[in-house]
Scaffold this motif. Structure first.
Motif, PDB file in Angstrom:
ATOM      1  N   ASN A  15       0.942  -1.100  -0.046  1.00  0.00           N
ATOM      2  CA  ASN A  15       0.122   0.225   0.042  1.00  0.00           C
ATOM      3  C   ASN A  15       0.757   1.065   0.100  1.00  0.00           C
ATOM      4  O   ASN A  15       1.989   1.175   0.424  1.00  0.00           O
ATOM      5  CB  ASN A  15      -0.721  -0.009   1.116  1.00  0.00           C
ATOM      6  N   THR A  23       0.712   5.496   0.679  1.00  0.00           N
ATOM      7  CA  THR A  23       0.175   6.510   1.634  1.00  0.00           C
ATOM      8  C   THR A  23      -1.324   7.067   1.140  1.00  0.00           C
ATOM      9  O   THR A  23      -2.369   7.002   1.764  1.00  0.00           O
ATOM     10  CB  THR A  23       0.806   7.596   2.193  1.00  0.00           C
ATOM     11  N   GLU A  24      -1.204   7.344   0.084  1.00  0.00           N
ATOM     12  CA  GLU A  24      -2.177   8.018  -0.771  1.00  0.00           C
ATOM     13  C   GLU A  24      -2.803   7.258  -2.105  1.00  0.00           C
ATOM     14  O   GLU A  24      -1.756   7.139  -3.245  1.00  0.00           O
ATOM     15  CB  GLU A  24      -2.046   9.654  -1.225  1.00  0.00           C
ATOM     16  N   LYS A  25      -3.780   6.463  -2.000  1.00  0.00           N
ATOM     17  CA  LYS A  25      -4.095   5.591  -3.269  1.00  0.00           C
ATOM     18  C   LYS A  25      -4.535   6.368  -4.248  1.00  0.00           C
ATOM     19  O   LYS A  25      -4.536   5.669  -5.610  1.00  0.00           O
ATOM     20  CB  LYS A  25      -5.039   4.616  -2.712  1.00  0.00           C
ATOM     21  N   SER A  26      -4.769   7.682  -4.288  1.00  0.00           N
ATOM     22  CA  SER A  26      -5.218   8.381  -5.619  1.00  0.00           C
ATOM     23  C   SER A  26      -3.852   8.759  -6.209  1.00  0.00           C
ATOM     24  O   SER A  26      -3.790   9.275  -7.270  1.00  0.00           O
ATOM     25  CB  SER A  26      -5.913   9.450  -5.105  1.00  0.00           C
ATOM     26  N   GLU A  65     -11.131   0.940  -3.237  1.00  0.00           N
ATOM     27  CA  GLU A  65      -9.878   1.637  -4.067  1.00  0.00           C
ATOM     28  C   GLU A  65      -8.592   1.597  -3.083  1.00  0.00           C
ATOM     29  O   GLU A  65      -7.754   1.946  -3.666  1.00  0.00           O
ATOM     30  CB  GLU A  65     -10.334   3.174  -4.102  1.00  0.00           C
ATOM     31  N   ASN A  66      -8.558   1.059  -1.837  1.00  0.00           N
ATOM     32  CA  ASN A  66      -7.573   0.827  -1.135  1.00  0.00           C
ATOM     33  C   ASN A  66      -6.755  -0.439  -1.334  1.00  0.00           C
ATOM     34  O   ASN A  66      -5.858  -0.891  -0.609  1.00  0.00           O
ATOM     35  CB  ASN A  66      -7.662   1.004   0.399  1.00  0.00           C
TER      36      ASN A  66
END
Length: 736
Positions: A156, A158-161, A320-321
């Protein structure tokens, strides 16, 4: 202009250079070395377009096809079979008018390893997640290779976008080209009629992990399930059909691996065509597919059907994560149900929902089902969260494209289709709501029967309806009693033993502070929570379990038995063993007095049901009098031996009922004896006045053993019968 990547270079070539000689000449000019030239001979793009998607072995090589409407480009990536982390070549695919991308690679055969990289816009707010740094699985792959390392491969950010530039290729799972060749030895589907079906739900691994007669190297595998010891056992308890918990390739969740747990049940699909590799005794992907087919073939030889528990409602990509595995990176909006913010809708409780109303997802599901029937020879499917399959957005619609497609499909309409008729979306509880010819897991049977035997008030009318095949649920839609798949327990929830041993769930071993699992179980601990040595409590628990089993096998509809209930198996109060790949969830083959007696009781119940067609009717009871016997097909009597009145039916205190079944088939020559059934869920014994005639006892669940010895079968009951508390008794009329 087309191109492919070789040895780190993108090599363009024109239409005139598509021939092997031209391509070889161009690569020679580039001086890529002998190894590169050999590889070059094996790559080229062709206009061949098979009718189906996936990797198709054709004359001279392998054709690859994959759907993506939104991608700007798709690359086929090939890997070294000897070192799967090494990418050996990349082919730029061509797109046809149907948004299917194609590539043909000459010289490839079964065993080739591959994946895809899709190029396009990175715009999560628009539902577009294209990232060529992520190797994607083929949704149509027939086998997968590898064990992904979460932290290195699907880690993962930190920011999935924000697009992740970490290359997942070396450590990602890979797709494998598989040949469909197999010697089925004239295999024929058992085609067991629905009214004769007895389903046994099991876990491929858990069923054999502790079996002493299965060779150690076969335990926990497809080969182990086909072992003669297992097949003989299944036949002995009257099983006609095994229902396998998910065998599609699945992924263990990262949060479980962090706790040294796994997704044991397997409801986390990443391969709709690939058998789960862990359940094979071999590590070779082609041999794994063959092992699964051999299992099916051997079960069929014994007359046992194979039904798959399939998970088409969601995938392992989650929300989305979650990890980028296949569908999200290929064409997120074509496969998943999205909301107005272009985020995945979670009607499944697992992060996402497959949008089966879309052409791409519908084709994927239908193609997968046909593959398992035509190539793997399975006999049917149980659809996890089946209500999702009938959704058009928020609406459940029996006229949806999926139901219509199945009804007219010449391959699929002949196999068994069972729905788990609910999901977590709006109007998600659809018991009785599926169209013909669907059959359903009847959750109301489970709940009503449990409440009746627990002793809840006002349950008699509902209990009788479930006993008669739930005509109130399935009759209005013109569906027969067999539409009701009757179950007391399943993998999800308490075992039958634990149902009468615990008031509360005890899921601490799952690492979620006992928050997981259903808290509403309609069970009863009989006064003591969990293990005890109190003889009276233990006797009561066994009696309640036997009464439930008797109800199951005496009811109209299809009996559904859960692995181990017939052997008095416990999960020590854990009612959500989805992450327990250990003896908590495995079949316990230990033999003791309790397990032996429960097993023998189930065998005799199954045998009795098989011998009496009146317990397996194709039509509902209607109360009509048989002119040859003078008896109605079913008659209901109260504890005084009188016909049940409306007031007694619905009285809160009514906990006893008797039913007389006319066993004859409506012909003058048929002299089958009627059957008398006594159901007493009250805490007191009842002296029931017998109907006219001499009746012999078949079984009584208050006794251990329940079926009388042969020396006792001559005893008759003419005046009365002592119906013990919380018991079922079955008697037949002695004909003169």
């Amino acid at each position: 202009m087309a191109s492919f990547l070789l040895a780190g270079k993108v090599v363009p070539f024109t239409e005139d250079e598509l021939g092997m000689r031209g391509l070889f000449s161009k690569l020679s000019t580039l001086c890529l070395g002998d190894d590169a030239l050999v590889a070059a001979r094996q790559m080229a793009v062709s206009r061949q377009t098979p009718d189906h998607l996936g990797a198709t072995i054709v004359e001279g090589g392998v054709h690859f096809s994959i759907y993506s409407r939104a991608a700007d480009g798709v690359d086929l990536c090939l890997f070294d079979p000897a070192e799967p982390s090494e990418e050996t070549g990349r082919v730029r695919m061509t797109r046809d008018d149907d948004d299917v991308w194609h590539a043909f690679v000459p010289g490839l055969t079964a065993g080739a390893i591959y994946g895809y990289r899709a190029r396009g816009p990175w715009s999560p707010t628009q539902g577009k997640w294209f990232n060529p740094h992520k190797l994607l699985l083929d949704p149509y792959a027939k086998a997968l290779l590898g064990e992904p390392i979460w932290q290195e491969t699907y880690h993962n950010v930190t920011e999935k976008s924000v697009r992740d530039f970490h290359d997942s290729g070396p450590g990602a799972l890979k797709s494998v080209v598989i040949s469909d060749e197999f010697d089925w030895e004239g295999d024929a589907l058992p085609a067991v009629p629905w009214q004769d079906t007895v389903i046994y739900e099991l876990h491929v691994k858990g069923m054999t992990m502790q079996h002493p007669d299965v060779p150690p190297d076969k335990r926990g595998t497809y080969a182990g399930l086909a072992d003669p010891a297992i097949i003989t056992y299944l036949k002995s308890i009257g099983v006609t059909s095994v229902q396998l918990l998910p065998v599609h390739q699945h992924l263990d969740d990262g949060f479980l691996l962090a706790k040294d747990l796994t997704n044991y049940w397997g409801y986390n699909t990443i391969g709709f065509f690939a058998p789960h590799s862990e359940y094979a005794a071999t590590r070779d992907p082609q041999a794994q597919v063959a092992e699964f087919k051999t299992m099916v073939r051997d079960l069929h030889k014994a007359g046992i059907e194979v039904i798959l528990d399939v998970v088409y409602n969601h995938t392992a990509e989650g929300d989305e994560n979650g990890p980028m595995l296949f569908l999200r990176g290929l064409d997120n909006a074509s496969y998943y149900l999205l909301n107005n913010e272009n985020k995945v809708v979670n009607y499944t409780g697992c992060g996402n929902t497959l949008n089966v109303a879309s052409p791409a997802a519908l084709r994927l599901v239908m193609d997968s089902l046909r593959y398992w029937v035509q190539e793997m020879h399975v006999d049917g499917f149980r659809f996890d969260l089946g209500a999702t399959m009938g959704r058009r957005g928020e609406i459940f619609d029996i006229g949806c494209s999926f139901f219509q497609g199945l009804a007219q499909d010449p391959v699929l309409r002949r196999v068994k289709m069972i729905a788990e008729p609910w999901d977590l979306g709006p109007n998600g509880y659809q018991v009785g709501g599926f169209p013909k010819p669907w059959h359903e897991l009847n959750g109301r049977f489970r709940d009503n029967v449990r409440c009746f035997w627990k002793g809840d008030e006002g349950r008699m009318a509902d209990f009788a309806k479930r006993l008669c095949g739930s005509q109130d649920i399935y009759g209005p839609g013109g569906r027969p009693p067999s539409a009701s798949v009757n179950f007391l327990t399943s993998h999800d929830g308490f075992t039958l033993r634990d149902l009468w041993s615990y008031n509360n769930k005890h899921n601490e071993a799952n690492g979620e502070e006992n928050r997981d699992g259903d808290s509403h179980n309609n069970g009863w601990n009989c006064g003591i929570e969990g293990d005890t040595r109190d003889a009276i409590t233990l006797s009561l628990r066994r009696r309640l379990a036997r009464s439930c089993l008797a109800t199951l096998f005496l009811s109209q509809g299809v009996p559904f038995l859960t692995m181990g209930d017939e052997r008095w198996r416990t999960q020590r109060g854990n009612n959500n063993g989805y992450c327990q790949d250990n003896p908590i969830s495995w079949m316990d083959w230990a033999t003791n007095r309790e397990s032996t007696r429960m097993l023998e009781f189930v065998k005799q119940l199954a045998r009795f049901r098989q011998l009496h067609p009146v317990l397996r009717r194709a039509k509902f009871f209607d109360g009509r009098v048989n002119p040859y016997t003078g008896r109605p097909d079913i008659a209901w009597l109260c504890r005084e031996g009188l016909t049940m009145s409306r007031e007694v039916w619905h009285a809160a205190e009514t906990r006893f009922i008797a039913a007389v079944l006319d066993s004859s088939q409506g012909t003058k020559r048929d002299k089958a004896a009627p059957i008398l059934l006594l159901f007493n869920s009250s805490p007191e014994d009842i002296d029931f006045p017998m109907p006219e005639g001499a009746w012999t006892l078949v079984f009584d669940t208050s006794r251990e053993p329940c079926f009388p010895r042969e020396s006792d079968t001559s005893k008759t009951y003419e005046e009365s019968f002592a119906s013990a508390s919380r018991s079922v008794a079955c008697l037949v009329l002695k004909l003169t």
